[in-house]
Motif scaffolding. Sequence first.
Motif, short mmCIF file in Angstrom:
data_model
loop_
_atom_site.label_atom_id
_atom_site.label_comp_id
_atom_site.label_asym_id
_atom_site.label_seq_id
_atom_site.Cartn_x
_atom_site.Cartn_y
_atom_site.Cartn_z
N ARG A 43 0.83 -1.20 0.00
CA ARG A 43 0.00 0.00 0.00
C ARG A 43 0.86 1.26 0.00
N ARG A 44 2.06 1.20 0.52
CA ARG A 44 2.93 2.37 0.61
C ARG A 44 3.69 2.64 -0.69
N LEU A 45 3.65 1.72 -1.62
CA LEU A 45 4.36 1.93 -2.89
C LEU A 45 3.63 2.94 -3.77
N PRO A 46 4.36 3.64 -4.62
CA PRO A 46 3.71 4.51 -5.60
C PRO A 46 2.80 3.68 -6.52
N GLU A 47 1.80 4.34 -7.07
CA GLU A 47 0.79 3.63 -7.85
C GLU A 47 1.40 2.90 -9.04
N ARG A 48 2.37 3.52 -9.74
CA ARG A 48 2.95 2.87 -10.91
C ARG A 48 3.70 1.59 -10.52
N GLU A 49 4.40 1.62 -9.38
CA GLU A 49 5.15 0.44 -8.96
C GLU A 49 4.20 -0.68 -8.51
N ARG A 50 3.09 -0.29 -7.87
CA ARG A 50 2.10 -1.32 -7.51
C ARG A 50 1.54 -1.95 -8.77
N ILE A 58 8.11 2.42 -21.28
CA ILE A 58 9.44 2.56 -20.70
C ILE A 58 10.28 1.36 -21.12
N SER A 59 11.56 1.38 -20.80
CA SER A 59 12.44 0.28 -21.21
C SER A 59 12.26 -0.94 -20.30
N GLN A 60 12.62 -2.06 -20.87
CA GLN A 60 12.54 -3.30 -20.09
C GLN A 60 13.51 -3.25 -18.91
N MET A 61 14.68 -2.62 -19.09
CA MET A 61 15.66 -2.51 -18.03
C MET A 61 15.09 -1.69 -16.86
N HIS A 62 14.36 -0.63 -17.21
CA HIS A 62 13.78 0.21 -16.18
C HIS A 62 12.71 -0.57 -15.39
N VAL A 63 11.91 -1.38 -16.10
CA VAL A 63 10.92 -2.22 -15.43
C VAL A 63 11.60 -3.18 -14.45
N SER A 64 12.72 -3.74 -14.87
CA SER A 64 13.45 -4.68 -14.02
C SER A 64 13.94 -3.99 -12.75
N ARG A 65 14.48 -2.76 -12.92
CA ARG A 65 14.97 -2.03 -11.75
C ARG A 65 13.82 -1.68 -10.80
N LEU A 66 12.66 -1.27 -11.36
CA LEU A 66 11.51 -0.92 -10.52
C LEU A 66 10.99 -2.14 -9.74
N ILE A 67 10.96 -3.29 -10.39
CA ILE A 67 10.50 -4.51 -9.71
C ILE A 67 11.44 -4.86 -8.56
N THR A 68 12.75 -4.81 -8.83
CA THR A 68 13.73 -5.14 -7.80
C THR A 68 13.63 -4.17 -6.63
N ARG A 69 13.53 -2.86 -6.93
CA ARG A 69 13.45 -1.87 -5.88
C ARG A 69 12.16 -1.99 -5.07
N SER A 70 11.04 -2.26 -5.74
CA SER A 70 9.75 -2.38 -5.04
C SER A 70 9.72 -3.59 -4.12
N CYS A 71 10.25 -4.71 -4.60
CA CYS A 71 10.29 -5.92 -3.76
C CYS A 71 11.17 -5.70 -2.54
#
Length: 286
Positions: free
Chosen positions: A221-228, A250-263
């Motif tokens: 719930r605390r994550l930004p909407e796009r990352e959720r 956005i780039s696939q690399m950026h998606v990968s970084r966002l997933i790693t950071r959100s987890c």
Amino acid sequence: MLIDMSTSQSGAPAEQAPPTRRRHDDAPDTIALFTRLAALEDGPERDILRDELVTAWLPMAHRIAGRFRDRGESIEDLKQVAALGLVKAIDRFEPDRGAFESYAVPTITGEVKRHFRDRMWALRVPRRVQELRNKVRVARRELTQTPGTPEPSVADIAAHTGLTEEEVGAGMEALESFSTLSLDAELSADDDGYSLADTLGASDASFDTVVDREAAKEGLRRLPERERAILYMRFFEDMTQSRIADQLGISQMHVSRLITRSCARVRDDVLGQRGSRRDAGGRSVA
């Protein structure tokens, strides 16, 4: 000429001899030995005399052990327990208090009964429940002595023993606690028979998943909407990182970084919550 032996020469009734206490063949006359033992201090001489008394009275201990045969314990083990009771009786006996046999028999019998009470039960059962079990067992035997008598009900046993039906129920449950079944024990005689182990449930791994999801909810719930949204598409809709990148522009690399950071943020949040609970309660709740 017949002579009436019940009267004396003067015609008065003859005084009857007092009855004598029956002695067992395994009850030797050791009064002198016990008197000597009581006067000795600890030492080799006393140990030798004590061993002599044990040897003399051991047949009596074995006789008492024989009363408890066929109750699930080997006779040799029962003899060992009875011998231990005999040693205790010899050590505690006071010659001026009466006959040794009168003191030793209840002492040895009690030792054997304690062995059954404390060592022979597969499950640890309180002494009161053990006593209820014994009363129920005896009552069932007494109520079914006549051939063809049906199995007594709980009410029948309660009326026979003076116990309440609740106490009878506890005693009947304890009847099943004296021994246990192996997990490999067959519970069915059919061709497709099954064992006790087949009836046991297994741990459900889904419970761990439920706990993990509940713990992660607050962090999500605390994550930004796009990352959720990215995490939802990746883990709930099973979309690849490339498809998510195309959908969001956005780039696939950026998606990968966002997933790693959100987890990582969600994991840190869960661990932080558990640490706070541990500090507050003084122990870990993990």
